[in-house]
Design a protein around this motif. Structure first.
Motif, short mmCIF file in Angstrom:
data_model
loop_
_atom_site.label_atom_id
_atom_site.label_comp_id
_atom_site.label_asym_id
_atom_site.label_seq_id
_atom_site.Cartn_x
_atom_site.Cartn_y
_atom_site.Cartn_z
N ALA A 192 38.34 24.09 46.28
CA ALA A 192 38.96 24.97 47.28
C ALA A 192 39.56 24.20 48.46
O ALA A 192 40.50 24.66 49.09
CB ALA A 192 37.93 25.98 47.77
N ASP A 193 39.01 23.02 48.75
CA ASP A 193 39.49 22.23 49.89
C ASP A 193 40.70 21.35 49.55
O ASP A 193 41.32 20.78 50.45
CB ASP A 193 38.39 21.28 50.39
CG ASP A 193 37.43 21.95 51.38
OD1 ASP A 193 37.76 23.03 51.89
OD2 ASP A 193 36.36 21.36 51.63
N TYR A 249 33.14 33.33 44.74
CA TYR A 249 33.71 32.58 45.88
C TYR A 249 33.71 33.46 47.14
O TYR A 249 33.61 34.68 47.05
CB TYR A 249 35.15 32.13 45.56
CG TYR A 249 35.19 30.74 44.96
CD1 TYR A 249 35.58 29.65 45.71
CD2 TYR A 249 34.82 30.53 43.64
CE1 TYR A 249 35.60 28.37 45.17
CE2 TYR A 249 34.84 29.26 43.08
CZ TYR A 249 35.23 28.18 43.86
OH TYR A 249 35.23 26.92 43.32
N HIS A 250 33.80 32.83 48.29
CA HIS A 250 33.78 33.55 49.56
C HIS A 250 35.15 33.54 50.23
O HIS A 250 35.87 32.55 50.16
CB HIS A 250 32.71 32.94 50.48
CG HIS A 250 31.32 33.19 49.99
ND1 HIS A 250 30.77 32.47 48.95
CD2 HIS A 250 30.38 34.09 50.38
CE1 HIS A 250 29.54 32.92 48.73
NE2 HIS A 250 29.28 33.91 49.57
N TYR A 297 26.39 28.05 49.92
CA TYR A 297 27.04 29.37 49.78
C TYR A 297 26.09 30.37 49.09
O TYR A 297 26.07 31.55 49.45
CB TYR A 297 28.35 29.26 48.99
CG TYR A 297 29.53 28.84 49.85
CD1 TYR A 297 30.07 29.69 50.81
CD2 TYR A 297 30.11 27.58 49.72
CE1 TYR A 297 31.15 29.32 51.60
CE2 TYR A 297 31.20 27.20 50.50
CZ TYR A 297 31.71 28.08 51.44
OH TYR A 297 32.79 27.71 52.22
C1 LIG Z 1 32.52 24.13 52.78
C2 LIG Z 1 33.99 23.77 52.66
O1 LIG Z 1 34.12 22.37 52.50
C3 LIG Z 1 34.71 24.15 53.95
O2 LIG Z 1 35.94 23.51 54.11
C4 LIG Z 1 34.66 24.48 51.47
O3 LIG Z 1 34.53 25.88 51.60
C5 LIG Z 1 34.12 24.02 50.13
O4 LIG Z 1 35.20 23.49 49.44
P1 LIG Z 1 35.02 22.70 48.04
O5 LIG Z 1 33.83 21.81 48.11
O6 LIG Z 1 36.35 22.11 47.71
O7 LIG Z 1 34.68 23.92 47.09
P2 LIG Z 1 34.61 24.02 45.50
O8 LIG Z 1 34.37 22.68 44.89
O9 LIG Z 1 35.79 24.83 45.03
O10 LIG Z 1 33.29 24.91 45.36
C6 LIG Z 1 32.00 24.40 45.61
C7 LIG Z 1 31.04 25.55 45.71
O11 LIG Z 1 31.26 26.31 46.91
C8 LIG Z 1 31.45 27.68 46.64
N1 LIG Z 1 32.57 28.19 47.45
C9 LIG Z 1 33.61 27.36 47.77
C10 LIG Z 1 34.68 27.85 48.51
C11 LIG Z 1 34.66 29.21 48.91
N2 LIG Z 1 35.68 29.73 49.60
N3 LIG Z 1 33.61 30.02 48.57
C12 LIG Z 1 32.57 29.52 47.86
O12 LIG Z 1 31.62 30.26 47.57
C13 LIG Z 1 31.80 27.77 45.16
O13 LIG Z 1 31.29 28.93 44.59
C14 LIG Z 1 31.17 26.54 44.57
O14 LIG Z 1 29.89 26.83 44.12
#
Ligand SMILES: C[C@](O)(CO)[C@H](O)COP(=O)(O)OP(=O)(O)OC[C@H]1O[C@@H](n2ccc(N)nc2=O)[C@H](O)[C@@H]1O
Ligand SMILES: Nc1ncnc2c1ncn2[C@@H]1O[C@H](COP(=O)(O)OP(=O)(O)OP(=O)(O)O)[C@@H](O)[C@H]1O
Length: 280
Positions: free
Chosen positions: A136-137, A26-27, A182
């Protein structure tokens, strides 16, 4: 049996700085996240028939356990130890895999709704802890305020004051995988000394905040998005940016009429999804 009808709003990222990569892949981020008035409609009903049923009926969105809303209901049902059934119907208005957080918002809404229907009395903080394991969102949509989001997006601080704006969302029908974006991000040593203030007063001030480190990745693959950003500026936006991992691009406007005109023009010219919605 009791039934709830709830709205699950979309979000845009006014800012998305990637600060580094963690050992778990994760980032570390620093974002400013804003909810906007484009909403999925979700009905949640308790049922005497045990099990969780999720129906959406939208191409690209799974029914059943593949749906993040199903997983949200499952997490709370397991925690409650109750035997009841839960029926969830999602009327999907938010474009899918579009950088608008639609799935995360559905999950957050289901966590809040099931908490209420089952009378669990869980605090928002507890729901956010459960939510971050789903995506994460998710915590941001439980927080319900414009936020500075740090950590992986789950450490939230309310912005002191933000202007009410009109946001034009344009999606050219390109689906983007957040994981792919990512994975293809090239991290650079860049200064993180830009100060993010707690208060912004006008569209022009918010325009100065607009920046997204994921933009070069998605726009590199889909150069059309650069053209879209330009179209929004030409149509009168104070600033334009890609949201999240894309491919939705948005423009910010102070004036409702100008925003509605821009959305109508872009939709008519290219047949893309384009709507003007207020910030929430
Ligand atoms: C791009 C954003 O929508 C910005 O608000 C979020 O950072 C993504 O949020 P999300 O879709 O809820 O994320 P997740 O479902 O937890 O992760 C989806 C993908 O994004 C990567 N991911 C997500 C959040 C984060 N801080 N770092 C990451 O590298 C994860 O490794 C995963 O492969
Ligand atoms: N309730 C849901 N709504 C939308 N997509 C869902 C849902 N449940 C599962 N999915 C799957 O999750 C994937 C990502 O969908 P979503 O619309 O949440 O992405 P996104 O808007 O890019 O999210 P983010 O901005 O958080 O990166 C889709 O490809 C879809 O198959």
């Amino acid at each position: 049996m009791e039934k709830l009808k709830l709205l699950a709003p979309a979000k845009v990222n006014y800012r998305l700085d990637v600060l580094g990569k963690r050992p778990d892949g994760y980032h570390e981020l620093r974002m400013v996240m804003q909810r906007v008035g484009l909403c999925d409609e979700i009905s949640i009903a308790l049922s005497g028939t045990p099990g969780i049923r999720v129906t959406c009926g939208k191409v690209g969105v799974p029914d059943g356990p593949g749906n993040i809303a199903w997983r949200a209901a499952d997490a709370l049902l397991k925690l409650s130890g109750k035997e009841t059934g839960i029926d969830i119907a999602i009327d999907k208005r938010i474009p899918v895999a579009a950088g608008l957080g639609g799935g995360s918002s559905d999950a957050a809404t289901v966590l809040m709704g099931v908490n209420q229907l089952l009378g669990l009395g869980l605090s928002d903080e507890r729901l956010m802890e459960i939510g971050v394991k789903l995506g994460a969102d998710v915590p941001f949509f439980i927080f319900k305020k414009t936020a500075l989001a740090e950590g992986i997006g789950d450490k939230l601080t309310a912005m002191e004051s933000m202007p009410g704006l009109w946001v034009v969302l344009v999606n050219p029908g390109i689906h983007v995988s957040t994981a792919w974006v990512y994975q293809n991000l090239i991290l650079t040593e860049k200064g993180t000394d830009t100060i993010i203030r707690g208060s912004y007063g006008t569209a022009a001030e918010v325009a100065g905040l607009l920046s997204n480190d994921l933009e070069p990745v998605t726009c590199g693959k889909h150069p059309l998005l650069n053209e879209l950003k330009e179209m929004l500026l030409t149509a009168g936006a104070a600033g334009s940016l890609m949201s999240g991992s894309g491919a939705t691009v948005f423009g910010i406007f102070e004036d409702e009429e100008a925003a509605r005109r821009a959305a109508a023009e872009i939709a008519a010219a290219r047949g893309w999804f384009a709507v003007a919605v207020p910030t929430l």
